[in-house]
Design a protein around this motif. Structure first.
Motif, PDB file in Angstrom:
ATOM      1  N   ALA A 193      10.788   3.316   7.286  1.00 53.97           N
ATOM      2  CA  ALA A 193      10.471   3.608   5.896  1.00 53.97           C
ATOM      3  C   ALA A 193      11.227   2.669   4.957  1.00 53.97           C
ATOM      4  CB  ALA A 193      10.810   5.068   5.578  1.00 53.97           C
ATOM      5  N   GLU A 194      12.483   2.399   5.282  1.00 48.62           N
ATOM      6  CA  GLU A 194      13.289   1.512   4.444  1.00 48.62           C
ATOM      7  C   GLU A 194      12.756   0.086   4.493  1.00 48.62           C
ATOM      8  OE1 GLU A 194      16.077  -0.093   1.914  1.00 48.62           O
ATOM      9  OE2 GLU A 194      15.456   1.997   2.238  1.00 48.62           O
ATOM     10  N   ARG A 195      12.355  -0.385   5.675  1.00 46.88           N
ATOM     11  CA  ARG A 195      11.803  -1.746   5.778  1.00 46.88           C
ATOM     12  C   ARG A 195      10.515  -1.851   4.968  1.00 46.88           C
ATOM     13  NH1 ARG A 195      12.506  -6.355   9.060  1.00 46.88           N
ATOM     14  NH2 ARG A 195      10.589  -7.552   9.385  1.00 46.88           N
ATOM     15  N   LEU A 196       9.698  -0.810   5.007  1.00 48.94           N
ATOM     16  CA  LEU A 196       8.458  -0.819   4.233  1.00 48.94           C
ATOM     17  C   LEU A 196       8.746  -0.836   2.736  1.00 48.94           C
ATOM     18  CD1 LEU A 196       6.324   1.700   6.321  1.00 48.94           C
ATOM     19  CD2 LEU A 196       5.929  -0.760   6.089  1.00 48.94           C
ATOM     20  N   ARG A 197       9.721  -0.063   2.328  1.00 52.83           N
ATOM     21  CA  ARG A 197      10.076  -0.064   0.894  1.00 52.83           C
ATOM     22  C   ARG A 197      10.575  -1.435   0.458  1.00 52.83           C
ATOM     23  NH1 ARG A 197      12.320   5.503   2.024  1.00 52.83           N
ATOM     24  NH2 ARG A 197      10.857   6.949   1.025  1.00 52.83           N
ATOM     25  N   ARG A 198      11.394  -2.048   1.309  1.00 50.30           N
ATOM     26  CA  ARG A 198      11.886  -3.391   0.982  1.00 50.30           C
ATOM     27  C   ARG A 198      10.736  -4.378   0.884  1.00 50.30           C
ATOM     28  NH1 ARG A 198      17.173  -4.172   5.005  1.00 50.30           N
ATOM     29  NH2 ARG A 198      18.383  -2.384   4.222  1.00 50.30           N
ATOM     30  N   GLY A 199       9.647  -4.095   1.607  1.00 48.36           N
ATOM     31  CA  GLY A 199       8.480  -4.967   1.573  1.00 48.36           C
ATOM     32  C   GLY A 199       7.540  -4.667   0.420  1.00 48.36           C
ATOM     33  N   GLY A 200       7.924  -3.726  -0.454  1.00 49.15           N
ATOM     34  CA  GLY A 200       7.123  -3.452  -1.639  1.00 49.15           C
ATOM     35  C   GLY A 200       6.147  -2.307  -1.514  1.00 49.15           C
ATOM     36  N   HIS A 201       6.147  -1.591  -0.409  1.00 49.37           N
ATOM     37  CA  HIS A 201       5.214  -0.482  -0.222  1.00 49.37           C
ATOM     38  C   HIS A 201       5.752   0.805  -0.847  1.00 49.37           C
ATOM     39  CE1 HIS A 201       2.829  -2.917   2.557  1.00 49.37           C
ATOM     40  NE2 HIS A 201       3.968  -3.296   3.112  1.00 49.37           N
ATOM     41  N   ASP A 202       4.844   1.677  -1.200  1.00 44.23           N
ATOM     42  CA  ASP A 202       5.184   2.984  -1.746  1.00 44.23           C
ATOM     43  C   ASP A 202       5.215   3.985  -0.590  1.00 44.23           C
ATOM     44  OD1 ASP A 202       5.515   5.319  -3.172  1.00 44.23           O
ATOM     45  OD2 ASP A 202       3.470   5.355  -3.963  1.00 44.23           O
ATOM     46  N   PRO A 232      -1.489  -4.413   6.014  1.00 48.50           N
ATOM     47  CA  PRO A 232      -0.314  -4.682   5.172  1.00 48.50           C
ATOM     48  C   PRO A 232       0.959  -4.025   5.695  1.00 48.50           C
ATOM     49  CG  PRO A 232      -2.213  -4.148   3.807  1.00 48.50           C
ATOM     50  CD  PRO A 232      -2.609  -3.857   5.222  1.00 48.50           C
ATOM     51  N   ILE A 233       0.807  -2.830   6.249  1.00 45.05           N
ATOM     52  CA  ILE A 233       1.960  -2.126   6.832  1.00 45.05           C
ATOM     53  C   ILE A 233       2.452  -2.858   8.072  1.00 45.05           C
ATOM     54  CG2 ILE A 233       2.691   0.004   7.983  1.00 45.05           C
ATOM     55  CD1 ILE A 233       2.371   0.308   4.978  1.00 45.05           C
ATOM     56  N   MET A 252       0.839  -1.186   0.000  1.00 42.49           N
ATOM     57  CA  MET A 252       0.000   0.000   0.000  1.00 42.49           C
ATOM     58  C   MET A 252       0.884   1.248   0.000  1.00 42.49           C
ATOM     59  SD  MET A 252      -1.431   0.058   3.951  1.00 42.49           S
ATOM     60  CE  MET A 252      -2.003   1.761   3.902  1.00 42.49           C
ATOM     61  N   GLN A 253       0.270   2.395  -0.135  1.00 44.18           N
ATOM     62  CA  GLN A 253       0.992   3.662  -0.112  1.00 44.18           C
ATOM     63  C   GLN A 253       0.834   4.296   1.266  1.00 44.18           C
ATOM     64  OE1 GLN A 253      -0.590   7.244  -2.058  1.00 44.18           O
ATOM     65  NE2 GLN A 253       1.311   7.323  -3.263  1.00 44.18           N
ATOM     66  N   ILE A 254       1.928   4.897   1.764  1.00 44.00           N
ATOM     67  CA  ILE A 254       1.875   5.534   3.065  1.00 44.00           C
ATOM     68  C   ILE A 254       2.857   6.698   3.116  1.00 44.00           C
ATOM     69  CG2 ILE A 254       3.634   4.009   4.099  1.00 44.00           C
ATOM     70  CD1 ILE A 254       1.847   4.140   6.706  1.00 44.00           C
ATOM     71  N   GLY A 255       2.480   7.739   3.837  1.00 41.72           N
ATOM     72  CA  GLY A 255       3.385   8.842   4.091  1.00 41.72           C
ATOM     73  C   GLY A 255       4.076   8.630   5.424  1.00 41.72           C
ATOM     74  N   MET A 256       5.358   8.959   5.502  1.00 45.40           N
ATOM     75  CA  MET A 256       6.122   8.817   6.744  1.00 45.40           C
ATOM     76  C   MET A 256       6.737  10.166   7.089  1.00 45.40           C
ATOM     77  SD  MET A 256       7.165   6.731   9.198  1.00 45.40           S
ATOM     78  CE  MET A 256       7.072   5.042   8.590  1.00 45.40           C
ATOM     79  N   ILE A 257       6.363  10.708   8.233  1.00 46.42           N
ATOM     80  CA  ILE A 257       6.873  12.006   8.674  1.00 46.42           C
ATOM     81  C   ILE A 257       7.864  11.772   9.811  1.00 46.42           C
ATOM     82  CG2 ILE A 257       6.280  14.243   9.666  1.00 46.42           C
ATOM     83  CD1 ILE A 257       3.491  13.904   8.439  1.00 46.42           C
ATOM     84  N   GLY A 258       9.110  12.175   9.585  1.00 44.53           N
ATOM     85  CA  GLY A 258      10.181  11.943  10.552  1.00 44.53           C
ATOM     86  C   GLY A 258      11.021  10.770  10.111  1.00 44.53           C
ATOM     87  N   LEU A 259      12.189  11.069   9.532  1.00 42.82           N
ATOM     88  CA  LEU A 259      13.032  10.017   8.959  1.00 42.82           C
ATOM     89  C   LEU A 259      14.350   9.901   9.717  1.00 42.82           C
ATOM     90  CD1 LEU A 259      12.377  10.862   5.201  1.00 42.82           C
ATOM     91  CD2 LEU A 259      11.237   9.126   6.602  1.00 42.82           C
ATOM     92  N   GLY A 260      14.253   9.930  11.046  1.00 45.64           N
ATOM     93  CA  GLY A 260      15.440   9.758  11.888  1.00 45.64           C
ATOM     94  C   GLY A 260      15.812   8.294  12.013  1.00 45.64           C
ATOM     95  N   LYS A 261      16.442   7.936  13.141  1.00 43.95           N
ATOM     96  CA  LYS A 261      16.932   6.567  13.315  1.00 43.95           C
ATOM     97  C   LYS A 261      15.800   5.548  13.249  1.00 43.95           C
ATOM     98  CE  LYS A 261      20.992   7.739  16.093  1.00 43.95           C
ATOM     99  NZ  LYS A 261      21.653   7.604  17.419  1.00 43.95           N
ATOM    100  N   MET A 262      14.675   5.861  13.870  1.00 41.54           N
ATOM    101  CA  MET A 262      13.545   4.929  13.835  1.00 41.54           C
ATOM    102  C   MET A 262      12.736   5.087  12.554  1.00 41.54           C
ATOM    103  SD  MET A 262      13.136   2.827  16.526  1.00 41.54           S
ATOM    104  CE  MET A 262      11.393   2.607  16.896  1.00 41.54           C
ATOM    105  N   GLY A 263      12.266   6.308  12.296  1.00 36.49           N
ATOM    106  CA  GLY A 263      11.412   6.536  11.147  1.00 36.49           C
ATOM    107  C   GLY A 263      12.074   6.200   9.820  1.00 36.49           C
ATOM    108  N   GLY A 264      13.359   6.554   9.696  1.00 35.79           N
ATOM    109  CA  GLY A 264      14.079   6.257   8.464  1.00 35.79           C
ATOM    110  C   GLY A 264      14.210   4.771   8.218  1.00 35.79           C
ATOM    111  N   ASN A 265      14.535   4.019   9.271  1.00 36.36           N
ATOM    112  CA  ASN A 265      14.651   2.570   9.130  1.00 36.36           C
ATOM    113  C   ASN A 265      13.303   1.905   8.860  1.00 36.36           C
ATOM    114  OD1 ASN A 265      17.402   2.481   9.408  1.00 36.36           O
ATOM    115  ND2 ASN A 265      17.381   1.875  11.558  1.00 36.36           N
TER     116      ASN A 265
END
Length: 314
Positions: free
Chosen positions: A16-25, A138-139, A1-14
């Protein structure tokens, strides 16, 4: 699914990366333009297709409140906000009621996993309406540890952060117990391999845990912890856990003591410990250390102003 992520620090950034690896937008926004996909919250909302889902992963308190307030004005009915920070559960209830007036859903998620979550997955404690939680499934499936539990829909709005609050309170108590055990072993002249003792507990014992693994790792890097100061900050959730215990009349002696120990760690020369030393000196004649580090006169030492009571028991 598609999701917005606000805050890409140590937790948020990782995350977001795990979600991308799982095929999410994932469309990410951060104040640091070097890691942000868009230039503003408005740009983020514009990039997302309705009905939108936006995960807020910024520091708890005013930063989270301000972000959710801005999103309220930007999002549309049917959209959904997820607060994945360490917010207070009562804040969640306020946000949910306020957002509901505009037809915007709200889900709170307590997230545990730290910097290791990218590879190992995150434990997720979720609060919110069943239909909102199902929509985000899905997330959640991608973020949590593969093939394991690590997930609970704990109850209505606020339940996720309440569960995470208690989780962190338990963590305080466990960390304090390990720390006290380490100090006692270090103080002993019987055990000569303290790091080895902790390492031996990692297999076959009832106290084996990830925290113990992390402690062994820390001792491998710095066997006597000489590179660290005896100072430990608290995230706020330990305090909230103790306050909730008071509100519900539930005794939490271990967790409360662990929280107070962190407060003590911030004092270079603890006033309360000075008083304990002074009182012990008065009733028992114990030698005490002066400010200059010299041993002072006990209550029964020659020249003391106050004579000690007889037959003191302590």
């Amino acid at each position: 699914m598609q999701i917005g992520m606000i805050g890409l620090g140590k937790m948020g950034g990782n995350m977001a990366e795990r979600l991308r690896r799982g095929g999410h937008d994932v469309v990410g926004y951060d104040r640091d333009p070097a890691v942000s996909d868009v230039g503003s919250l408005a740009d983020l909302v514009e990039r997302l297709e309705a009905p939108r889902a936006v995960w807020v992963m910024v520091p708890a308190g005013e930063p989270t409140r301000a972000t959710i307030s801005q999103l309220r004005d930007l999002l549309s009915p049917g959209d959904l906000i997820i607060d994945g920070g360490n917010s207070h559960y009562k804040d969640d209830q306020v946000h949910a009621a306020d957002l509901a007036e505009k037809g915007i859903g709200f889900v709170d998620v307590g997230v545990s996993g730290g910097i290791w979550g990218l590879e190992n997955g995150y434990a997720l404690m979720v609060g919110g309406a069943a239909e909102d939680v199902r929509r985000l499934d899905p997330i959640f499936v991608t973020l949590r540890p593969a093939g394991q539990d690590g997930f609970v829909h704990a109850g209505p709005v606020g339940a996720g952060h309440f569960a995470k609050m208690v989780h962190n309170g338990i963590e305080y108590g466990m960390m304090q117990a390990f720390a006290e055990g380490w100090e006692l072993l270090e103080a002993s002249d019987v055990v000569t391999d303290v790091p080895g003792a902790f390492a031996s507990w990692r297999h076959g014992t009832v106290i084996r845990s990830w925290l113990l693994d992390l402690m062994v790792r820390a001792l491998e890097q710095d066997p006597d912890l000489s590179e660290l100061k005896g100072y430990a900050e608290d995230s706020g959730e330990g305090r909230w856990t103790v306050q909730a215990a008071v509100d519900h009349a539930v005794p939490l002696p271990a967790i409360t003591a662990a929280l107070y120990a962190r407060f003590t760690s911030r004092q270079a020369d603890s006033p309360s410990m000075k008083m304990i030393a002074a009182l012990r000196n008065q009733f028992g004649g114990h030698a005490v250390a002066s400010v200059e580090g010299q041993t002072g006169k006990g209550a029964d030492a020659p020249g003391a102003d106050v004579a000690p009571p007889r037959e003191v028991q302590h």
